[in-house]
Write a protein that holds these residues in place. Structure first.
Motif, PDB file in Angstrom:
ATOM      1  N   GLN A   2       0.828  -1.203   0.000  1.00 55.40           N
ATOM      2  CA  GLN A   2       0.000   0.000   0.000  1.00 55.40           C
ATOM      3  C   GLN A   2       0.864   1.255   0.000  1.00 55.40           C
ATOM      4  N   TRP A   3       2.043   1.129   0.600  1.00 55.00           N
ATOM      5  CA  TRP A   3       2.891   2.294   0.754  1.00 55.00           C
ATOM      6  C   TRP A   3       4.058   2.243  -0.214  1.00 55.00           C
ATOM      7  N   GLY A   4       4.644   3.433  -0.403  1.00 58.45           N
ATOM      8  CA  GLY A   4       5.831   3.505  -1.241  1.00 58.45           C
ATOM      9  C   GLY A   4       6.998   2.816  -0.573  1.00 58.45           C
ATOM     10  N   GLU A   5       8.028   2.568  -1.328  1.00 56.30           N
ATOM     11  CA  GLU A   5       9.210   1.926  -0.780  1.00 56.30           C
ATOM     12  C   GLU A   5       9.863   2.876   0.225  1.00 56.30           C
ATOM     13  N   GLU A   6      10.000   2.462   1.471  1.00 50.93           N
ATOM     14  CA  GLU A   6      10.599   3.333   2.460  1.00 50.93           C
ATOM     15  C   GLU A   6      11.102   2.486   3.612  1.00 50.93           C
ATOM     16  N   ASN A   7      12.146   2.971   4.269  1.00 49.80           N
ATOM     17  CA  ASN A   7      12.659   2.330   5.455  1.00 49.80           C
ATOM     18  C   ASN A   7      12.354   3.216   6.646  1.00 49.80           C
ATOM     19  N   LEU A   8      12.524   2.639   7.849  1.00 54.17           N
ATOM     20  CA  LEU A   8      12.322   3.420   9.055  1.00 54.17           C
ATOM     21  C   LEU A   8      13.241   4.628   9.000  1.00 54.17           C
ATOM     22  N   GLN A   9      12.645   5.800   9.118  1.00 57.01           N
ATOM     23  CA  GLN A   9      13.437   7.020   9.121  1.00 57.01           C
ATOM     24  C   GLN A   9      13.764   7.407  10.550  1.00 57.01           C
ATOM     25  N   ALA A  10      14.828   8.143  10.720  1.00 55.49           N
ATOM     26  CA  ALA A  10      15.215   8.628  12.035  1.00 55.49           C
ATOM     27  C   ALA A  10      15.323  10.143  11.989  1.00 55.49           C
ATOM     28  N   LEU A  11      14.658  10.777  12.950  1.00 58.56           N
ATOM     29  CA  LEU A  11      14.727  12.229  13.077  1.00 58.56           C
ATOM     30  C   LEU A  11      15.142  12.566  14.497  1.00 58.56           C
ATOM     31  N   SER A  12      16.037  13.534  14.634  1.00 61.63           N
ATOM     32  CA  SER A  12      16.469  13.967  15.956  1.00 61.63           C
ATOM     33  C   SER A  12      16.419  15.486  15.993  1.00 61.63           C
ATOM     34  N   ILE A  13      15.670  16.032  16.940  1.00 64.10           N
ATOM     35  CA  ILE A  13      15.540  17.488  17.044  1.00 64.10           C
ATOM     36  C   ILE A  13      15.693  17.919  18.494  1.00 64.10           C
ATOM     37  N   GLN A  14      15.848  19.204  18.692  1.00 60.01           N
ATOM     38  CA  GLN A  14      15.942  19.760  20.028  1.00 60.01           C
ATOM     39  C   GLN A  14      14.552  20.003  20.597  1.00 60.01           C
ATOM     40  N   GLU A  15      14.473  19.879  21.879  1.00 56.05           N
ATOM     41  CA  GLU A  15      13.213  20.187  22.571  1.00 56.05           C
ATOM     42  C   GLU A  15      12.780  21.606  22.240  1.00 56.05           C
ATOM     43  N   GLY A  16      11.500  21.766  21.981  1.00 51.98           N
ATOM     44  CA  GLY A  16      10.966  23.077  21.649  1.00 51.98           C
ATOM     45  C   GLY A  16      10.829  23.328  20.154  1.00 51.98           C
ATOM     46  N   GLU A  17      11.504  22.522  19.343  1.00 50.48           N
ATOM     47  CA  GLU A  17      11.406  22.697  17.886  1.00 50.48           C
ATOM     48  C   GLU A  17      10.136  22.029  17.368  1.00 50.48           C
ATOM     49  N   ASP A  18       9.790  22.386  16.144  1.00 43.69           N
ATOM     50  CA  ASP A  18       8.666  21.756  15.473  1.00 43.69           C
ATOM     51  C   ASP A  18       9.205  20.673  14.536  1.00 43.69           C
ATOM     52  N   VAL A  19       8.376  19.658  14.263  1.00 43.52           N
ATOM     53  CA  VAL A  19       8.812  18.574  13.375  1.00 43.52           C
ATOM     54  C   VAL A  19       7.620  18.093  12.565  1.00 43.52           C
ATOM     55  N   THR A  20       7.893  17.673  11.333  1.00 47.46           N
ATOM     56  CA  THR A  20       6.859  17.126  10.464  1.00 47.46           C
ATOM     57  C   THR A  20       7.324  15.801   9.896  1.00 47.46           C
ATOM     58  N   MET A  21       6.447  14.810   9.950  1.00 52.67           N
ATOM     59  CA  MET A  21       6.720  13.489   9.394  1.00 52.67           C
ATOM     60  C   MET A  21       5.739  13.245   8.252  1.00 52.67           C
TER      61      MET A  21
END
Lengths: 110, 113
Positions: A2-21
Motif C-alpha cells: 500500500q505504501w511507497g518503498e521506504e525504510n524506518l526514518q530517524a529524526l532527531s531534534i531539540q526540545e521546543g522545535e517543530d517537526v513534520t513526518m
C-alpha cells in the motif's frame, strides 16, 4: 504494498522545535491513522484523519491529508522529550486490511 | 473499560518447534480482532483479521495460522517455527466498522533459535 518503498526514518531534534513526518500511499483510502509506539509496547492511536478532512488537530499534533497526492503528514509543535517514540501512519484498503508505513523514529533532545 | 491481554509476554523457542500465542479482550463484545508481526526496528505487518467467531482471514502467508474459538479470544499458532518468525507479535481489536481505531495489546516477544 500500500505504501511507497521506504525504510524506518530517524529524526532527531531539540526540545521546543517543530517537526513534520510524511507518508505517502499507493491506493485509495478513506482514512489515515497515525500511531505512536513507545519502546517495547504496542502502538497507540494519536490522531485519525478521514478523506473528507484536509486537516485535523489534537493538542500539539496536526495531521494533514491530501487525497490528490495520496499523502499525509503529522506535525508536532514545540516538541517535548516525552514525544520521543516511533510514529507510524496506517491506512486501510479492501475489507479490514490495514497497512502500516515504515515509521519514523523521533528523538527529542533536551 | 476494555482490556486486552496477550500471553505469553515472551518466548524463546527452537526452530521446528510448535508455537501458540494468545490474546483475550475483555469488556467489548464482538470486536474485530487482528494479529500483527513486527521485526525489530521494523514496521507492523498485518497477518490475520477476524470479524466474527470462527472466521479468520489471512493477509499474508508466513507459515502461521490463526483461530478465533471464542468471541473474546484470538490464537496465533504454527506447528514448525522458522528463524524468520522471530519478532514482536501484537494483537489488536477495533469496533465493528471499517478502519476504526485499533487498540493494541502489550505484545509477545518471540525469539527463535
Amino acid at each position: 504494498s500500500q505504501w511507497g518503498e521506504e525504510n524506518l526514518q530517524a529524526l532527531s531534534i531539540q526540545e521546543g522545535e517543530d517537526v513534520t513526518m510524511n507518508c505517502s500511499y499507493k491506493t485509495y483510502t478513506t482514512v489515515v491513522h497515525w500511531y505512536r509506539q513507545d519502546s517495547g509496547r504496542g502502538p497507540a492511536l494519536i490522531i485519525l484523519i478521514r478523506s473528507n478532512e484536509r486537516e485535523k488537530r489534537s493538542g500539539r499534533l496536526r495531521a494533514t491529508l491530501d487525497t490528490s497526492s495520496q499523502s499525509s503528514s503529522l506535525s508536532i509543535t514545540a516538541a517535548q522529550c516525552e514525544d520521543t517514540a516511533v510514529y507510524f501512519c496506517a491506512t486501510g484498503y479492501g475489507n479490514e486490511k490495514i497497512t502500516f508505513g515504515a515509521g519514523t523514529k523521533l528523538t527529542i533532545k533536551p | 473499560a476494555q482490556t486486552i491481554h496477550q500471553w505469553p509476554v515472551a518466548e524463546i523457542k527452537a526452530v521446528g518447534s510448535p508455537l501458540s500465542l494468545g490474546c483475550t479482550i475483555k469488556g467489548k463484545s464482538s470486536p474485530n480482532l487482528y494479529w500483527y508481526w513486527q521485526a525489530t526496528g521494523g514496521t507492523l505487518q498485518q497477518l490475520f483479521y477476524s470479524i466474527t467467531v470462527g472466521q479468520v482471514e489471512s493477509v499474508v502467508q508466513l507459515n502461521l495460522s490463526a483461530s478465533r474459538p471464542k468471541d473474546d479470544q484470538f490464537i496465533l499458532s504454527t506447528e514448525k517455527l522458522l528463524l524468520s518468525h522471530s519478532g514482536f507479535y501484537l494483537c489488536a481489536w477495533s469496533l465493528d466498522r471499517n478502519y476504526a481505531e485499533q487498540f493494541f495489546g502489550p505484545g509477545t516477544r518471540l525469539t527463535v533459535l
